[in-house]
Design a protein around this motif. Structure first.
Motif, mmCIF file in Angstrom:
data_model
loop_
_atom_site.group_PDB
_atom_site.id
_atom_site.type_symbol
_atom_site.label_atom_id
_atom_site.label_comp_id
_atom_site.label_asym_id
_atom_site.label_seq_id
_atom_site.Cartn_x
_atom_site.Cartn_y
_atom_site.Cartn_z
ATOM 1 N N ARG A 113 0.841 -1.191 0.000
ATOM 2 C CA ARG A 113 0.000 0.000 0.000
ATOM 3 C C ARG A 113 0.876 1.241 0.000
ATOM 4 N N HIS A 114 0.274 2.346 -0.355
ATOM 5 C CA HIS A 114 0.975 3.622 -0.307
ATOM 6 C C HIS A 114 0.648 4.330 1.003
ATOM 7 N N PRO A 115 1.628 4.939 1.657
ATOM 8 C CA PRO A 115 1.373 5.677 2.904
ATOM 9 C C PRO A 115 1.001 7.119 2.600
ATOM 10 N N LEU A 116 -0.232 7.345 2.161
ATOM 11 C CA LEU A 116 -0.661 8.659 1.703
ATOM 12 C C LEU A 116 -1.864 9.137 2.497
ATOM 13 N N MET A 117 -1.792 10.351 2.995
ATOM 14 C CA MET A 117 -2.900 10.960 3.721
ATOM 15 C C MET A 117 -3.203 12.323 3.124
ATOM 16 N N ALA A 118 -4.429 12.790 3.311
ATOM 17 C CA ALA A 118 -4.833 14.064 2.722
ATOM 18 C C ALA A 118 -5.689 14.854 3.696
ATOM 19 N N ARG A 119 -5.625 16.157 3.556
ATOM 20 C CA ARG A 119 -6.418 17.045 4.394
ATOM 21 C C ARG A 119 -7.831 17.159 3.829
ATOM 22 N N VAL A 120 -8.806 17.057 4.685
ATOM 23 C CA VAL A 120 -10.203 17.162 4.284
ATOM 24 C C VAL A 120 -10.569 18.637 4.141
ATOM 25 N N ARG A 121 -11.153 18.995 2.985
ATOM 26 C CA ARG A 121 -11.471 20.391 2.686
ATOM 27 C C ARG A 121 -12.939 20.727 2.878
ATOM 28 N N ILE A 176 15.941 5.831 -7.278
ATOM 29 C CA ILE A 176 14.633 5.220 -7.503
ATOM 30 C C ILE A 176 13.763 5.504 -6.289
ATOM 31 N N SER A 177 12.690 6.247 -6.481
ATOM 32 C CA SER A 177 11.791 6.618 -5.387
ATOM 33 C C SER A 177 10.658 5.610 -5.255
ATOM 34 N N ASN A 178 10.392 5.185 -4.002
ATOM 35 C CA ASN A 178 9.362 4.178 -3.729
ATOM 36 C C ASN A 178 8.534 4.581 -2.521
ATOM 37 N N SER A 179 7.318 5.022 -2.758
ATOM 38 C CA SER A 179 6.416 5.373 -1.662
ATOM 39 C C SER A 179 5.399 4.251 -1.474
ATOM 40 N N TRP A 180 5.872 3.088 -1.088
ATOM 41 C CA TRP A 180 5.004 1.933 -0.903
ATOM 42 C C TRP A 180 5.685 0.902 -0.020
ATOM 43 N N VAL A 184 16.704 8.924 7.620
ATOM 44 C CA VAL A 184 16.480 10.373 7.599
ATOM 45 C C VAL A 184 14.974 10.602 7.632
ATOM 46 N N SER A 185 14.552 11.859 7.643
ATOM 47 C CA SER A 185 13.132 12.172 7.684
ATOM 48 C C SER A 185 12.794 13.344 6.777
ATOM 49 N N PHE A 186 11.489 13.584 6.660
ATOM 50 C CA PHE A 186 10.979 14.714 5.900
ATOM 51 C C PHE A 186 9.575 15.002 6.408
ATOM 52 N N ASP A 187 9.098 16.207 6.140
ATOM 53 C CA ASP A 187 7.756 16.579 6.576
ATOM 54 C C ASP A 187 6.730 15.558 6.081
ATOM 55 N N ALA A 188 5.874 15.069 7.003
ATOM 56 C CA ALA A 188 4.875 14.064 6.640
ATOM 57 C C ALA A 188 3.494 14.358 7.207
ATOM 58 N N GLY A 196 2.037 12.285 4.825
ATOM 59 C CA GLY A 196 2.464 10.906 4.955
ATOM 60 C C GLY A 196 3.913 10.782 4.515
ATOM 61 N N THR A 197 4.551 9.683 4.884
ATOM 62 C CA THR A 197 5.932 9.487 4.450
ATOM 63 C C THR A 197 6.004 9.255 2.943
ATOM 64 N N SER A 198 4.839 9.168 2.292
ATOM 65 C CA SER A 198 4.790 9.153 0.827
ATOM 66 C C SER A 198 5.524 10.346 0.235
ATOM 67 N N ALA A 199 5.425 11.494 0.899
ATOM 68 C CA ALA A 199 6.060 12.707 0.371
ATOM 69 C C ALA A 199 7.573 12.683 0.572
ATOM 70 N N GLY A 200 8.030 12.000 1.610
ATOM 71 C CA GLY A 200 9.445 12.035 1.945
ATOM 72 C C GLY A 200 10.342 11.300 0.977
ATOM 73 N N ALA A 201 9.888 10.139 0.456
ATOM 74 C CA ALA A 201 10.738 9.375 -0.475
ATOM 75 C C ALA A 201 11.039 10.163 -1.747
ATOM 76 N N PRO A 202 10.029 10.716 -2.447
ATOM 77 C CA PRO A 202 10.361 11.489 -3.644
ATOM 78 C C PRO A 202 11.106 12.778 -3.336
ATOM 79 N N ALA A 203 10.851 13.376 -2.169
ATOM 80 C CA ALA A 203 11.592 14.589 -1.802
ATOM 81 C C ALA A 203 13.076 14.277 -1.653
ATOM 82 N N TRP A 204 13.394 13.201 -0.950
ATOM 83 C CA TRP A 204 14.798 12.820 -0.786
ATOM 84 C C TRP A 204 15.404 12.345 -2.105
#
Length: 421
Positions: free
Chosen positions: A61-69, A209-213, A309-313, A334-342
């Motif tokens: 699965r992908h570790p992805l979260m979103a803000r409810v608008r 190679i970026s992997n958010s999964w 390492v880390s990134f904003d999640a 989510g840490t989904s954002a951190g892999a492609p950022a790094w």
């Protein structure tokens, strides 16, 4: 090779519907997946649903979260907004102080299913953020190369994975706006399909190679899969997961760079106002993977620790992403954002290394990990917060910890990595 017996907490697939007002979740699943702010009440956020995969087949699965608008007439959360919300590309580049732009470098992004909006959304994001658009003709200026491939055929469309793909390529572009991006889409999110797509990405010779999964937890035979990221010409960057301790595989693979999560507060100009550990960021100590040599000085356990390492999640302080499948701008985390950022950060560093006549950082002899663990600058130690209730292992503190690793990127990170042997 038989399928791994994952010790995990995999969530089932959830249905999404794209409505006129934006991506929405069903009332039942939205309630089940809703995540609260770790310390103080904040905006409502939700885990983005995703396909469960064929019955009896192990999936990731992908570790992805979103803000409810907002909510529709039936009370279902809507994710899209008409204008960008969350951190912009300019803010992220200012916070990391990158000198390189990834020019001359290639980043491969591995995701599942097919995102039919990837190219269109990437151009929309680029126009809004003042970044180069995708090249459409030879000798075009102020553009970058983007390729989308399906080495095992085009799979179905899953909105959750589509949003993940859009996030991934847009985050790489935000941090490395001149890098060539290759989106490699696995046929589905089965374990075998994902590793086949990763192998294809490695065959392209992309240095990063970026992997958010991944999965929550580990597999008792996971070490047989470690070879997929034991590469001479590339390095795998993996998200550590969004379920707190114990994190998940493949982030535990000692040949990868594992990225955890923080709550990052930025000013309008991208200046860092504060940072603490994100309560859901993946991290911990492996049950099966031995401690790699690059952790000998920071990890007293005999097993591999994550993250590196880390990134904003935190979705409360998420990043802006454009996704046609949601009919607009979404603020995701989510840490989904951190892999492609790094991955973008490494591309910026590899550009500087190439200019200095040095090879790109890869996983050969753990070059990338050794460079990161040898840094004397470019990282901010995150010393507060935690990701569970397991004592010191779940608590951030000075130096390396199993919550945020060595810390988060700051100004000078790419030049420091460029200077590494």
């Amino acid at each position: 090779m038989h399928p791994p017996r994952f010790i995990s907490r995999l969530r089932g697939g959830l249905a999404l519907a794209a409505l006129a007002g934006g991506l929405c979740l069903s009332p039942v699943t939205a309630q089940a997946q809703q995540i609260s702010g770790p310390a103080t009440p904040g905006p409502e956020v939700t885990a983005v649903p995703q396909h469960a995969g064929p019955p009896g087949v192990r999936t990731v699965r992908h570790p992805l979260m979103a803000r409810v608008r907002g909510h529709d007439a039936k009370g279902r959360p809507l994710l899209a907004a008409g204008a960008p919300g969350g951190y912009t590309a300019a803010q992220l580049r200012a916070a990391t102080g990158l000198k390189g732009t990834g020019k001359g470098q290639t980043v491969a992004v591995v995701d599942a299913f097919n995102d039919p909006y990837a190219l269109e959304d990437l151009n929309t994001y680029s126009a809004q953020m003042g970044l180069p658009g995708v090249c459409t003709r030879k000798k075009q200026k102020n553009c970058f190369s983007f390729t989308q491939v399906q080495p095992d055929g085009i799979g179905g469309y899953d909105p959750g994975w589509g949003m993940e793909s859009s996030l991934d390529v847009q985050m790489v572009h935000a941090l490395a706006p001149d890098a060539h991006i290759v989106l490699v889409e696995a046929y589905d999110n089965s374990v075998d399909a994902m590793f086949q797509a990763l192998d294809y990405a490695a065959s392209l010779g992309a240095p990063t190679i970026s992997n958010s999964w991944g999965v929550d937890g580990e597999a008792d035979d996971e070490t047989t899969y470690d070879r997929h990221c034991d590469l001479d010409d590339s390095v795998c960057v993996f998200s550590a997961g969004d379920s707190g301790n114990p994190g998940g595989y493949p982030a535990y693979n000692p040949h990868v760079l594992a990225v955890g999560g923080t709550e990052l507060s930025l000013g309008r100009a991208g200046n860092v106002l504060g940072e603490t550990a994100w309560s859901l960021g993946g991290g911990g100590i492996s049950q099966y993977e031995p401690r790699p040599a690059y952790q000998d000085q920071v990890n007293s356990d005999e097993h591999r620790g994550i993250p590196d390492v880390s990134f904003d999640a935190d979705p409360d302080s998420g990043v802006a992403v454009y996704f046609t499948g949601a009919n607009g701008w979404v603020e995701v985390g989510g840490t989904s954002a951190g892999a492609p950022a790094w991955a973008g950060i490494l591309a910026a560093a590899d550009q500087l290394r190439a200019a200095a006549g040095k090879p790109a950082l890869t996983s050969a002899d753990d070059q990338t990990q050794k460079a990161v663990y040898g840094l004397k600058s470019g990282l901010a130690d995150v010393t507060t917060g935690g990701n569970g209730s397991c004592g010191a292992v779940c608590t951030a503190g000075p130096g390396y910890d199993f919550v945020t690793g060595l810390g988060s990127p700051r100004a000078g990170i790419d030049t420091a990595l460029a200077a590494a042997p």
